[in-house]
Design a protein around this motif. Structure first.
Motif, mmCIF file in Angstrom:
data_model
loop_
_atom_site.group_PDB
_atom_site.id
_atom_site.type_symbol
_atom_site.label_atom_id
_atom_site.label_comp_id
_atom_site.label_asym_id
_atom_site.label_seq_id
_atom_site.Cartn_x
_atom_site.Cartn_y
_atom_site.Cartn_z
ATOM 1 N N ASN A 24 -44.421 11.371 23.210
ATOM 2 C CA ASN A 24 -44.334 9.955 22.536
ATOM 3 C C ASN A 24 -43.285 9.692 21.764
ATOM 4 O O ASN A 24 -43.291 9.324 20.407
ATOM 5 C CB ASN A 24 -45.773 9.979 21.874
ATOM 6 C CG ASN A 24 -47.011 9.848 22.481
ATOM 7 O OD1 ASN A 24 -47.044 9.406 23.563
ATOM 8 N ND2 ASN A 24 -48.091 10.809 22.100
ATOM 9 N N GLN A 25 -42.145 10.179 22.273
ATOM 10 C CA GLN A 25 -40.965 9.931 21.330
ATOM 11 C C GLN A 25 -39.821 9.196 22.381
ATOM 12 O O GLN A 25 -39.716 9.132 23.457
ATOM 13 C CB GLN A 25 -40.300 11.272 21.264
ATOM 14 C CG GLN A 25 -40.965 12.228 20.330
ATOM 15 C CD GLN A 25 -40.896 11.543 18.998
ATOM 16 O OE1 GLN A 25 -40.012 11.051 18.408
ATOM 17 N NE2 GLN A 25 -42.026 11.984 18.245
ATOM 18 N N GLU A 26 -39.248 8.474 21.544
ATOM 19 C CA GLU A 26 -38.323 7.288 22.267
ATOM 20 C C GLU A 26 -36.929 8.188 22.509
ATOM 21 O O GLU A 26 -36.379 9.125 21.463
ATOM 22 C CB GLU A 26 -37.703 6.267 20.997
ATOM 23 C CG GLU A 26 -36.766 5.413 21.936
ATOM 24 C CD GLU A 26 -36.228 4.027 21.076
ATOM 25 O OE1 GLU A 26 -37.148 3.051 20.791
ATOM 26 O OE2 GLU A 26 -35.176 4.348 20.155
ATOM 27 N N ILE A 27 -36.434 8.001 23.843
ATOM 28 C CA ILE A 27 -35.468 8.760 24.242
ATOM 29 C C ILE A 27 -34.121 8.085 24.679
ATOM 30 O O ILE A 27 -34.667 6.864 25.264
ATOM 31 C CB ILE A 27 -35.483 9.853 25.230
ATOM 32 C CG1 ILE A 27 -36.401 9.286 26.482
ATOM 33 C CG2 ILE A 27 -36.687 10.868 24.736
ATOM 34 C CD1 ILE A 27 -36.306 10.162 27.556
ATOM 35 N N LYS A 28 -32.909 8.198 24.649
ATOM 36 C CA LYS A 28 -32.017 7.597 25.317
ATOM 37 C C LYS A 28 -31.508 8.583 26.660
ATOM 38 O O LYS A 28 -31.135 9.622 26.090
ATOM 39 C CB LYS A 28 -31.011 7.282 24.239
ATOM 40 C CG LYS A 28 -31.454 6.184 23.228
ATOM 41 C CD LYS A 28 -30.119 5.861 22.550
ATOM 42 C CE LYS A 28 -30.608 4.810 21.118
ATOM 43 N NZ LYS A 28 -31.017 3.437 21.719
ATOM 44 N N THR A 373 -33.148 3.232 27.500
ATOM 45 C CA THR A 373 -34.383 3.782 26.491
ATOM 46 C C THR A 373 -35.557 3.504 27.048
ATOM 47 O O THR A 373 -35.960 2.888 27.553
ATOM 48 C CB THR A 373 -33.999 2.783 25.293
ATOM 49 O OG1 THR A 373 -32.438 2.808 24.859
ATOM 50 C CG2 THR A 373 -34.983 3.362 24.168
ATOM 51 N N ALA A 374 -36.170 4.909 26.760
ATOM 52 C CA ALA A 374 -37.551 4.947 27.392
ATOM 53 C C ALA A 374 -38.483 5.793 26.289
ATOM 54 O O ALA A 374 -37.791 6.232 25.215
ATOM 55 C CB ALA A 374 -37.725 5.623 28.671
ATOM 56 N N ARG A 375 -39.757 5.947 26.438
ATOM 57 C CA ARG A 375 -40.604 6.525 25.649
ATOM 58 C C ARG A 375 -41.275 7.551 26.395
ATOM 59 O O ARG A 375 -41.941 7.445 27.501
ATOM 60 C CB ARG A 375 -41.475 5.708 24.837
ATOM 61 C CG ARG A 375 -42.384 6.576 23.855
ATOM 62 C CD ARG A 375 -43.211 5.751 23.181
ATOM 63 N NE ARG A 375 -42.408 5.021 22.134
ATOM 64 C CZ ARG A 375 -42.149 5.457 20.891
ATOM 65 N NH1 ARG A 375 -42.528 6.468 20.683
ATOM 66 N NH2 ARG A 375 -41.333 4.895 20.092
ATOM 67 N N THR A 376 -41.199 9.065 26.004
ATOM 68 C CA THR A 376 -41.942 9.890 26.832
ATOM 69 C C THR A 376 -43.680 9.678 26.523
ATOM 70 O O THR A 376 -44.063 9.227 25.556
ATOM 71 C CB THR A 376 -41.742 11.529 26.078
ATOM 72 O OG1 THR A 376 -42.162 11.540 24.907
ATOM 73 C CG2 THR A 376 -40.300 11.818 26.328
ATOM 74 N N ASP A 377 -44.343 10.271 27.580
ATOM 75 C CA ASP A 377 -45.626 10.157 27.508
ATOM 76 C C ASP A 377 -46.535 11.314 26.816
ATOM 77 O O ASP A 377 -45.485 12.285 26.238
ATOM 78 C CB ASP A 377 -46.161 10.099 28.979
ATOM 79 C CG ASP A 377 -46.168 11.184 29.855
ATOM 80 O OD1 ASP A 377 -45.750 12.363 29.380
ATOM 81 O OD2 ASP A 377 -46.264 11.097 31.090
ATOM 82 N N VAL A 382 -40.969 11.644 31.308
ATOM 83 C CA VAL A 382 -40.687 10.318 31.836
ATOM 84 C C VAL A 382 -39.849 10.153 33.040
ATOM 85 O O VAL A 382 -39.281 10.975 33.312
ATOM 86 C CB VAL A 382 -39.319 9.872 30.724
ATOM 87 C CG1 VAL A 382 -38.253 10.672 30.823
ATOM 88 C CG2 VAL A 382 -38.866 8.176 30.751
ATOM 89 N N CYS A 395 -32.804 12.636 21.775
ATOM 90 C CA CYS A 395 -33.786 12.278 21.128
ATOM 91 C C CYS A 395 -33.928 13.018 19.969
ATOM 92 O O CYS A 395 -33.679 14.125 19.668
ATOM 93 C CB CYS A 395 -35.194 12.839 22.125
ATOM 94 S SG CYS A 395 -36.611 12.762 21.487
#
Length: 416
Positions: A24-28, A373-377, A382, A395
């Motif tokens: 649940n972290q934002e990643i680039k 830019t996305a968010r891990t589950d 991802v 991240c």
């Protein structure tokens, strides 16, 4: 334009150094390089990396600081969007005196590119033009032996530094070339095209079994197709078909580009457009048969020509990038006033950027580029779909790099 074949999809699972999930972290995720090879004829690196002038009048003299700064600016601009450089191995220049090859300067240039993550190719190992005069002192059997020995020596010496080679250049015309006498045409006349091609390819493969070896020609007629057919039927291990596309007399046009692709893709081999030239000035007259016969002191770029060059280059790149068998495009002259003084570069003679520079840079670095830019589950995963190539993922202040290609599938990446 369908570019699905240029992309891949992968499930990326992120973990910390202690093995815990990055949930649940934002990643680039940012693409840093292309799998596809976008190239220029980067001969200038030989002068820059060796620090020696590459001019017959001042051969061997040290380059000035101003010249060094100019070359650095030029190459930095060109490789801000290109990732592939061709280096010169014409034996008449590389080894003007028998037994004294300029290995040091070429290695310096190749390593200069390697340090910057730029793929290198050597061009060419065998050609009837820019041939070494000293070879003609020998009988034909000895000439062939020396050509083979040269290939084995140089491909072996550069293994791991240069692993892509234009093995033999312009074989279609080689046995009937009559502009001037030369050693390679002599042996091609005596032994035939097939034997010469087989000998040089076998030599290169012995020296570096993992090398990518090209047959390269400007002749896109049926004659080149026939030659390729004969080579493949004879069991010659050609890895890539090289197609030169010097268009000094005007753009081929989309129809001819598609026709060439259709005819040469039937062999099922990768295609490299090895020497692409599109003019931004006056077009060479149509009556010229050999491009080398058009000798002018100056050949200026023009605003109208630059607009035309931008339009035509963009269309050709789009067509080639969309074709699944094309793996590389090399614009032969990075800057104007190179071969035949042609205004054919991305840059003008003063290193200022032409409109074509921005157009192709935008395609490679923006249009054909993946950055998300996305968010891990909850499992730290991802899904990424992007253009094939090298990537950086970041991240919470941590980074990692990975490659995305057709075989990536599912990978676990540890953030550092």
């Amino acid at each position: 334009m369908d570019l699905k074949h240029r992309k891949a999809q992968a499930q990326i699972k992120l973990v910390n150094k202690d093995g815990s999930l990055v949930s649940n972290q934002e990643i680039k995720i940012k693409q840093k390089s292309h799998q596809f090879l976008f190239g220029v004829g980067g001969f200038e690196a030989v002068e820059l990396a060796s620090g020696k002038v590459r001019d017959f009048k001042y051969e061997g003299e040290k380059i000035t600081e101003d010249r060094k700064a100019f070359l650095e600016e030029k190459l930095n601009k060109l490789f801000s969007f290109n990732n592939y450089a061709t280096l010169p191995f014409y034996i008449g220049r590389y080894e003007p005196v028998e037994g004294k090859p300029d290995e040091e300067s070429l290695k310096a240039a190749a390593l200069w590119y390697k340090k910057r993550g730029i793929t290198r190719k050597g061009h060419p190992l065998c050609w009837h033009t820019v041939c070494a005069p000293w070879l003609m002192e020998y009988s034909n059997p000895v000439i062939l032996d020396k050509v083979i020995a040269r290939i084995e020596r140089d491909v072996s010496a550069f293994k791991g530094i240069i692993d892509i080679w234009d093995v033999i250049n312009e074989v279609v015309i080689m046995p009937v070339f009559d502009k001037y006498d030369n050693a390679v045409t002599r042996i091609c006349k005596e032994y035939g095209q097939l034997r010469i091609v087989k000998e040089v390819f076998d030599a290169a493969k012995r020296a570096n079994p993992d090398a990518v070896l090209l047959l390269n020609d400007f002749d896109t007629s049926k004659d080149y197709e026939i030659l390729i057919d004969k080579c493949l039927q004879a069991g010659i291990k050609i890895d890539v078909i090289g197609i030169q596309s010097h268009q000094h007399q005007g753009y081929w046009g989309a129809q001819k580009v598609h026709d060439v692709l259709s005819r040469f893709s039937r062999f099922g081999l990768p295609l490299h457009f090895t020497e692409n030239t599109l003019i931004s000035g006056d077009i060479m007259p149509a009556h010229i048969t050999d491009l080398n016969d058009w000798q002018v002191e100056e050949w200026h770029t023009t605003p109208e020509g630059e607009e035309r060059q931008t339009r035509e280059t963009s269309e050709m790149y789009e067509i080639l990038f969309a074709h699944p068998q094309v793996e590389a495009i090399t614009t032969w002259s990075g800057g104007d006033n190179a071969w035949l003084h042609a205004p054919a570069g991305f840059l003008r003679v003063d290193n200022s950027e032409k409109p074509v520079f921005k157009a192709i840079s935008n395609k490679i670095n923006k249009e054909w580029h993946t950055e998300i830019t996305a968010r891990t589950d909850t499992a730290g995963a991802v899904i990424l779909e992007g253009f094939k190539g090298g990537y950086e993922i970041s991240c919470v202040g941590k980074n990692a790099v990975f490659d995305l290609n057709e075989n990536t599938g599912s990978i676990t990446i540890t953030l550092n």
